[in-house]
Design a protein around this motif. Structure first.
Motif, short mmCIF file in Angstrom:
data_model
loop_
_atom_site.label_atom_id
_atom_site.label_comp_id
_atom_site.label_asym_id
_atom_site.label_seq_id
_atom_site.Cartn_x
_atom_site.Cartn_y
_atom_site.Cartn_z
N SER A 280 39.50 26.15 49.38
CA SER A 280 40.63 26.54 48.55
C SER A 280 40.53 28.04 48.28
O SER A 280 39.45 28.61 48.31
N PRO A 281 41.66 28.67 48.01
CA PRO A 281 41.64 30.11 47.78
C PRO A 281 40.82 30.48 46.54
O PRO A 281 40.97 29.85 45.48
N VAL A 282 39.95 31.48 46.67
CA VAL A 282 39.16 31.99 45.56
C VAL A 282 39.20 33.51 45.59
O VAL A 282 39.49 34.12 46.62
N ALA A 283 38.90 34.13 44.44
CA ALA A 283 38.83 35.58 44.34
C ALA A 283 37.83 35.95 43.26
O ALA A 283 37.64 35.21 42.30
N LEU A 284 37.21 37.09 43.43
CA LEU A 284 36.28 37.62 42.44
C LEU A 284 36.93 38.78 41.71
O LEU A 284 37.52 39.66 42.35
N ALA A 285 36.83 38.78 40.39
CA ALA A 285 37.23 39.92 39.58
C ALA A 285 35.97 40.47 38.93
O ALA A 285 35.27 39.74 38.23
N ALA A 286 35.64 41.72 39.20
CA ALA A 286 34.43 42.34 38.66
C ALA A 286 34.75 43.77 38.27
O ALA A 286 35.57 44.42 38.89
N ASN A 287 34.05 44.27 37.24
CA ASN A 287 34.33 45.63 36.78
C ASN A 287 33.18 46.60 37.05
O ASN A 287 33.22 47.72 36.59
N GLY A 288 32.15 46.19 37.76
CA GLY A 288 31.04 47.09 38.08
C GLY A 288 30.05 47.27 36.95
O GLY A 288 29.11 48.04 37.07
N MET A 289 30.25 46.55 35.83
CA MET A 289 29.32 46.62 34.71
C MET A 289 28.68 45.27 34.42
O MET A 289 28.09 45.06 33.37
N GLY A 290 28.83 44.33 35.35
CA GLY A 290 28.23 43.00 35.18
C GLY A 290 29.20 41.93 34.74
O GLY A 290 28.84 40.76 34.71
N ILE B 237 37.95 33.15 40.32
CA ILE B 237 39.23 32.47 40.13
C ILE B 237 39.47 31.59 41.36
O ILE B 237 39.23 32.02 42.49
N GLN B 238 39.96 30.37 41.14
CA GLN B 238 40.19 29.43 42.24
C GLN B 238 41.54 28.72 42.06
O GLN B 238 41.91 28.35 40.95
N LEU B 239 42.25 28.53 43.17
CA LEU B 239 43.47 27.73 43.20
C LEU B 239 43.16 26.41 43.88
O LEU B 239 42.64 26.40 45.00
N VAL B 240 43.48 25.29 43.22
CA VAL B 240 43.23 23.97 43.78
C VAL B 240 44.55 23.23 43.88
O VAL B 240 45.28 23.11 42.89
N LEU C 75 47.22 32.37 48.72
CA LEU C 75 46.15 33.35 48.59
C LEU C 75 46.09 33.75 47.13
O LEU C 75 47.06 33.60 46.40
N ILE C 76 44.96 34.28 46.72
CA ILE C 76 44.82 34.71 45.33
C ILE C 76 44.04 36.00 45.30
O ILE C 76 43.17 36.24 46.15
N THR C 77 44.37 36.85 44.35
CA THR C 77 43.60 38.07 44.11
C THR C 77 43.44 38.21 42.61
O THR C 77 44.22 37.64 41.84
#
Length: 178
Positions: free
Chosen positions: A107-117, A122-125, A168-170
């Motif tokens: 299933s579509p997944v995406a990572l959201a990160a800010n570089g500080m940990g 996120i996942q669409l099912v 798709l997901i972002t």
């Protein structure tokens, strides 16, 4: 080599995650990790990360030594969204976490990160039930990394007009971590 993902840690090390495709059929046959200490001139020998079919991967670094790699792997029986962290700049890697529990299909997944940990997956099912005809019910799920493990966040159901579509997901983070 396919789907390269690269990140730069605070000590100047480049960290590379990539898949290798089969010569026939085109499916992925593994996920690999390598690093460069000299700006990409020389790279370490690739290390195998996952041997199943890889449908998604991402790598991120924060501070000078912490590197996190994530991937979606189908081992022929189940699909898992996995993550692994290194706290010594990619020299050694910790426990592999199964973030979302296993599923029967990718299933579509995406990572959201800010570089500080701060990191969110996120996942669409896709659900089998729909509210109305010519609509699909999709569940949006998210997980947050707390520095030592993944915790489940919000789950929302969405009704999308149309049927039989691919999604798709972002994802991204605002300055206030939304």
């Amino acid at each position: 080599v396919d789907n390269p993902k690269i990140t730069l840690s605070g000590d100047g090390t480049l960290h590379l995650l990539f898949t290798r495709g089969a010569l026939r059929g085109g499916e992925t046959v593994g996920l690999y990790y390598s690093q460069s200490l000299d700006g990409g001139v020389n790279w370490t020998d690739p290390q195998i990360v996952g041997e199943g079919e890889i449908s998604w991967s991402e790598i991120t670094a924060y501070d000078t030594q912490t590197v996190h790699r994530l991937w979606q792997e189908d081992n022929g029986l189940v699909v898992a969204n996995l993550s692994q962290e290194s706290q010594d700049g990619g020299k050694t890697w910790g426990h592999v976490f199964d973030i979302t529990n296993v599923a029967e299909q990718s299933s579509p997944v995406a990572l959201a990160a800010n570089g500080m940990g701060d990191m969110y997956l996120i996942q669409l099912v896709r659900n089998d039930t729909a509210s109305f005809s010519n609509q699909e019910k999709i569940t949006l799920k998210d997980w947050k990394w707390d520095g030592s493990q993944w915790g489940a966040g919000e789950t929302r159901d969405l009704n999308i007009k149309g049927s039989g579509m691919n999604y798709l997901i972002t994802a991204g983070l605002t300055s206030k971590n939304y």
